[in-house]
Design a protein around this motif. Sequence first.
Motif, PDB file in Angstrom:
ATOM      1  N   VAL A  94      64.527  87.218  28.855  1.00 56.58           N
ATOM      2  CA  VAL A  94      65.208  86.250  27.993  1.00 56.58           C
ATOM      3  C   VAL A  94      64.951  84.829  28.494  1.00 56.58           C
ATOM      4  N   SER A 129      73.864  86.772  32.209  1.00 56.31           N
ATOM      5  CA  SER A 129      73.586  88.214  32.252  1.00 56.31           C
ATOM      6  C   SER A 129      73.582  88.723  33.680  1.00 56.31           C
ATOM      7  N   THR A 135      71.121  82.088  16.864  1.00 57.74           N
ATOM      8  CA  THR A 135      71.859  80.864  17.171  1.00 57.74           C
ATOM      9  C   THR A 135      71.228  79.638  16.527  1.00 57.74           C
ATOM     10  N   VAL A 156      75.882  82.440  25.487  1.00 58.43           N
ATOM     11  CA  VAL A 156      75.535  83.781  25.009  1.00 58.43           C
ATOM     12  C   VAL A 156      75.480  84.738  26.192  1.00 58.43           C
ATOM     13  N   THR A 157      76.074  85.912  26.020  1.00 61.42           N
ATOM     14  CA  THR A 157      75.985  86.967  27.032  1.00 61.42           C
ATOM     15  C   THR A 157      75.737  88.296  26.332  1.00 61.42           C
ATOM     16  N   LYS A 217      75.796  89.446  22.534  1.00 58.68           N
ATOM     17  CA  LYS A 217      74.825  90.301  21.854  1.00 58.68           C
ATOM     18  C   LYS A 217      75.298  91.738  21.998  1.00 58.68           C
ATOM     19  N   GLY A 265      65.188  87.909  23.579  1.00 63.60           N
ATOM     20  CA  GLY A 265      65.108  86.452  23.602  1.00 63.60           C
ATOM     21  C   GLY A 265      64.897  85.847  22.223  1.00 63.60           C
ATOM     22  N   ILE A 311      70.435  79.236  32.667  1.00 64.36           N
ATOM     23  CA  ILE A 311      70.339  80.693  32.798  1.00 64.36           C
ATOM     24  C   ILE A 311      71.151  81.071  34.028  1.00 64.36           C
ATOM     25  N   ILE A 326      68.055  86.165  20.031  1.00 70.10           N
ATOM     26  CA  ILE A 326      69.109  85.210  20.394  1.00 70.10           C
ATOM     27  C   ILE A 326      68.775  83.825  19.850  1.00 70.10           C
ATOM     28  N   TYR A 327      67.533  83.411  20.001  1.00 64.16           N
ATOM     29  CA  TYR A 327      67.110  82.099  19.512  1.00 64.16           C
ATOM     30  C   TYR A 327      67.278  82.015  17.999  1.00 64.16           C
ATOM     31  N   PHE A 381      72.798  81.065  28.864  1.00 61.15           N
ATOM     32  CA  PHE A 381      72.685  82.514  28.738  1.00 61.15           C
ATOM     33  C   PHE A 381      73.138  83.133  30.048  1.00 61.15           C
TER      34      PHE A 381
END
Length: 427
Positions: A270, A259, A250, A391-392, A105, A243, A283, A246-247, A257
């Motif tokens: 998120v 982070s 994708t 995802v990061t 992101k 959040g 996560i 991202i949802y 995810f």
Amino acid sequence: MSNHSQLYTLGAFLLGIGLTVAYQQQLFRPGYDRRSRRRKIHQDISRLSKTDDIESLKKNLTDIVESLEREAGSIKEGIEGCIGNTPLIKIKSLSDATGCEILAKAEFLNGAGNSPKDRVALGIIQLAEERGLLVPHSGDTVYEGTVGSTGISLAAICRARGYKAHICMPDDMAIEKSDLLQKLGAEVERVRPAPIVDQNQFVNLARTRATEHTKNPDKPGRGLFADQFETEANWLAHFAGTGPEIYEQTGGSLNAFVSGAGTGGTISGVALYLKPKLPDIKIVLADPPGSGLFNRVKYGVMFDPKEREGTRRRHQVDTIIEGIGINRVTHNFEVGRELVDDAIRVTDDQALAMAKWLVEHDGIFVGSSSAVNCVAATKLAKQLGPGHRIVTLLCDSGARHLSKFWASTEPVGGSEDDVSLEEIINS
């Protein structure tokens, strides 16, 4: 052709023009309420299907098209309108090397302070305005203790909304951060690093300065302590923004995810959004040297048993990584901690090597926290095996880290003599 057929042909043609404009202008962009928009369009079409008068149909269709064009416009309402809906990009070199799809992101494209902290800063200010704690152009000043990014976001948004900003920060942060804050009109206090138990620690000092301002009859307006580590506005900004984006981006298809955490608001917000929708998602915390969050996630304790909480002067291990890692429990991290499945430690050398790798192989120039995220995402990809989607975040540009994080790196040249990605993540 019958009159009724003519009506429908004209209707389809005009509505098609409107929908084309809407899509071209990204009316249906991630983050926009697409379902309600589609529902409204379907309702309008249903209403028009009952119209037998061609002039009435023309007028109604024209109204719909004009409405779509207005909504599809790309004009933002001030700099605040440039916050959120950041792109999700595939990091090609990392994806190709691991067999996983590693997505990032691009939070450095937030338009005010150019980091994910834009979301938090705007949330803090909006909440204070709703509660009547800030009045524009009254002299009201927002105070915060920060290592840089939150302060930069606050300084920009405060200027846009009619407030002043006063930022307290450790004096060992990259000098370009305080320089930028001053150019944005913020008052900056650089103070010696200290533990949270010290009243002169930068966060405590900001709280004190806000109180002093409010009590001082000679100062216009009031002081507001932003309190990014504890305020609900922090994790809520990512729960309501990052959040869902991202949802949406994708299509709800992701496996993990990753982070880092400074205040903890990003990973908690998120996680709180994604976990109920995707119960199997992992996560994962990315944590630098000297931070206690790795142990908090892995073992349930913040520090090594030989240490007493809150006694460190700075970090257990000296590190050049800024913006993530902390040695105390914060509300914003704890609110989502139970949803964090694992933690990955990343060293300074790994972060530096990854930052250089991203420039040489992808043309991506980022700071230290982004590099840590990418190392952790790559390590996780190796653990999970090919075929997964991770995802990061890319938090901010490397331009804010030239005097510290990037200072020790060699000039970037060709990639043919690079160390391998395996060497980077296993070093």
